[in-house]
Design a protein around this motif. Structure first.
Motif, PDB file in Angstrom:
ATOM      1  N   GLU A  97       0.834  -1.206   0.000  1.00 52.60           N
ATOM      2  CA  GLU A  97       0.000   0.000   0.000  1.00 52.60           C
ATOM      3  C   GLU A  97       0.872   1.260   0.000  1.00 52.60           C
ATOM      4  O   GLU A  97       0.590   2.223  -0.706  1.00 52.60           O
ATOM      5  N   LYS A 100       1.939   2.182  -3.215  1.00 54.72           N
ATOM      6  CA  LYS A 100       0.781   2.371  -4.098  1.00 54.72           C
ATOM      7  C   LYS A 100       0.577   1.197  -5.056  1.00 54.72           C
ATOM      8  O   LYS A 100       0.013   1.352  -6.140  1.00 54.72           O
ATOM      9  N   TYR A 102      -1.586  -1.296  -5.170  1.00 54.72           N
ATOM     10  CA  TYR A 102      -2.824  -1.711  -4.517  1.00 54.72           C
ATOM     11  C   TYR A 102      -3.258  -3.117  -4.924  1.00 54.72           C
ATOM     12  O   TYR A 102      -3.898  -3.825  -4.143  1.00 54.72           O
ATOM     13  N   LYS A 106      -3.962  -5.915  -2.114  1.00 50.96           N
ATOM     14  CA  LYS A 106      -5.250  -6.612  -1.981  1.00 50.96           C
ATOM     15  C   LYS A 106      -5.080  -8.122  -2.114  1.00 50.96           C
ATOM     16  O   LYS A 106      -5.724  -8.888  -1.397  1.00 50.96           O
ATOM     17  N   ILE A 135      -8.290   0.422   1.083  1.00 49.04           N
ATOM     18  CA  ILE A 135      -7.670   0.511  -0.249  1.00 49.04           C
ATOM     19  C   ILE A 135      -8.734   0.771  -1.316  1.00 49.04           C
ATOM     20  O   ILE A 135      -8.525   1.566  -2.236  1.00 49.04           O
ATOM     21  N   CYS A 136      -9.875   0.111  -1.177  1.00 47.93           N
ATOM     22  CA  CYS A 136     -10.969   0.364  -2.132  1.00 47.93           C
ATOM     23  C   CYS A 136     -11.389   1.832  -2.125  1.00 47.93           C
ATOM     24  O   CYS A 136     -11.686   2.408  -3.181  1.00 47.93           O
ATOM     25  N   GLU A 139      -9.087   3.952  -4.025  1.00 44.72           N
ATOM     26  CA  GLU A 139      -9.389   3.790  -5.452  1.00 44.72           C
ATOM     27  C   GLU A 139     -10.775   4.346  -5.816  1.00 44.72           C
ATOM     28  O   GLU A 139     -11.197   4.245  -6.970  1.00 44.72           O
ATOM     29  N   GLU A 140     -11.470   4.921  -4.798  1.00 39.54           N
ATOM     30  CA  GLU A 140     -12.801   5.500  -4.954  1.00 39.54           C
ATOM     31  C   GLU A 140     -13.847   4.469  -5.376  1.00 39.54           C
ATOM     32  O   GLU A 140     -14.839   4.786  -6.033  1.00 39.54           O
ATOM     33  N   ASN A 141     -13.617   3.239  -4.993  1.00 38.48           N
ATOM     34  CA  ASN A 141     -14.597   2.169  -5.219  1.00 38.48           C
ATOM     35  C   ASN A 141     -15.354   1.961  -3.903  1.00 38.48           C
ATOM     36  O   ASN A 141     -15.098   1.031  -3.141  1.00 38.48           O
TER      37      ASN A 141
END
Length: 464
Positions: A97, A100, A102, A106, A135-136, A139-141
């Motif tokens: 992380e 970066k 990701y 994950k 982390i999501c 990523e804006e998820n």
């Protein structure tokens, strides 16, 4: 060092890291590694490398953190159990992380989740789901983030004994994901529940995080005055435990709010605070860099000492063996082995301090004759080893003759007595590249040494 003393050192390493004393942790880890290697205590090695990796991560040296975890993984494959693997997965995910990466982070968290479920380590599984949700959100998820955080909360409730703070940490991520999805009703309900929970009085970090989350809730709805009030509370709380990076995020958001509100006077004051904070961050980064340089210097010195013989300053047996085996993979090597003739009689007649003086004088003569890239070390007692790269037996024999003559010319004083010493030398080689192991090469040179002794000492014998 006994197994019990090693266990105490192992506990000490873990305690130091928990206290945030990373420099001392790193130094003690290397000490633990050295002692654990001698006793072949692989549990201690695993403890040392996992704490080493975590400590390097905390001082920002990601390269050495990865290197330490790589070593942990190497020993884990041979001697570790599944819990050791699980522990390394958590730190590895943080490192990915940080860089970066990701996808790798994950993937690592997924493996930790599967293994944690198998071992019923529900606190670790819950944290892994929570970190996955985090982390999501980077990523804006937010949809997947909410799914992961909800599962994390369900898993947290399986942990025995029950842990309210474990659940609360996951709920913070649920609230954050809901705000990202513009679900202000449900996110407000979670925030209010958390703020009114008495457990927050015991966990100041989580208390600051919930006020920061409340500020985000107001800000996204353009309720700037209320958002600023929440950020102000969060700022005061964060300053009490000095999380400078969260403080930077809060100050940046306070600056933006002042612009959105058009409050020039307050904006000027907040900007001044922000500039002061940036200076402090810069100073801390410089201090961190200085700490890393100091740690690296200390570690280099410790590695050097670990490879050196205490009495002579020559390389020790362990270093000689490891280096020789590395050279034998690609190079032709000539091995010279020698010892001091009738050395036991010097100890018996003049004492062990005199014997030590003989060893030191012989070592200095070696260093005057044997130069890099050739290698000289004390193998043990009065026995020495010299490694010479290349296929010139003539060069090796010439060096051996210089050594023989140099030792003959030594005069060591003991009171009124002047004592002369001699050595016997054996030589072997792998010029035909048949020998690939140092022990075999050494044994052949040692036979040459025995032959020199048998023939009357003070001479060179090559073993063919």
């Amino acid at each position: 060092m006994s197994k019990e003393e090693l266990k105490l050192l192992r506990n000490r390493v873990t305690e130091l890291r928990a206290e945030g004393k990373y420099k001392e942790t790193i130094e003690n880890c290397y000490n633990l590694i050295k002692k654990a290697m001698k006793l072949k205590d692989y549990k201690s090695l695993l403890t040392a490398y996992i704490n080493l990796g975590a400590s390097y991560y905390c001082i920002g040296d990601i390269e050495l953190a990865f290197e330490s975890l790589s070593k942990h993984s190497e020993y884990c494959d041979k001697y570790g159990d599944e819990e050791d693997i699980l522990n390394s997965s958590n730190i590895l995910a943080l490192l990915y992380e940080y860089n970066k990466d990701y996808v790798s982070s994950k993937d690592t968290l997924k493996k930790a989740i599967d293994l944690g479920k198998k071992l019923r380590k529900y606190n670790i599984v819950s944290n892994a789901y929570s970190n996955y949700a985090h982390i999501c959100m980077i990523e804006e998820n937010y949809t997947e983030a909410l799914e992961m955080a909800v599962i994390g909360l369900e898993i947290a409730r399986l942990h025995k004994p029950a842990s309210k703070i474990l659940e609360l940490r996951v709920r913070l991520n649920i609230g954050k994901a809901l705000i990202g999805l513009d679900d202000f009703k449900n996110s407000k309900h979670i925030i209010d529940e958390i703020i009114n929970d008495e457990i927050l009085d015991l966990f100041i970090r989580e208390k600051s995080q919930v006020y920061h989350l409340k500020g985000c809730w107001y800000s996204k709805q353009k309720l700037y005055k209320e958002a600023l009030e929440s950020y102000n509370v969060a700022k005061t709380l964060v300053e009490s435990y000095n999380d400078i990076h969260l403080l930077q995020i809060i100050q940046e958001e306070r600056c933006k709010l002042c612009d959105d509100m058009g409050n020039i006077d307050l904006g000027y004051q907040v900007q001044k605070e922000y500039i002061t904070l940036l200076k402090e961050i810069n100073n801390r980064e410089l201090q961190s860099m200085a700490l890393k340089l100091q740690v690296k210097h200390n570690m280099a010195e410790m590695r050097k000492k670990a490879n050196m013989d205490f009495l002579t300053g020559l390389y020790n047996r362990s270093y000689i063996e490891v280096t020789a085996n590395q050279w034998l993979k690609n190079d032709k090597i000539i091995c010279i082995v020698f010892d001091v003739d009738k050395f036991k009689s010097f100890n018996d007649n003049y004492g062990h301090l005199f014997g030590d003086e003989v060893i030191k004088k012989v070592s200095r003569t070696c260093l005057n004759i044997i130069k890099k890239p050739d290698l000289v070390g004390r193998f043990g007692g009065d026995e020495f080893v010299i490694l010479i790269k290349g296929n010139s037996k003539e060069k090796a024999i010439s060096k051996a003759e210089q050594l023989l003559e140099g030792i003959r010319n030594l005069k060591i004083h003991d009171g009124n007595d002047v004592i002369s010493i001699t050595i016997s030398i054996g030589i072997s080689d792998n010029i035909d590249r048949i020998i690939t192991d140092f022990k075999e090469l050494f044994e052949l040179a040692d036979r040459g040494l025995y032959k020199a002794k048998k023939n009357g000492r003070n001479q060179i014998c090559t073993y063919d």
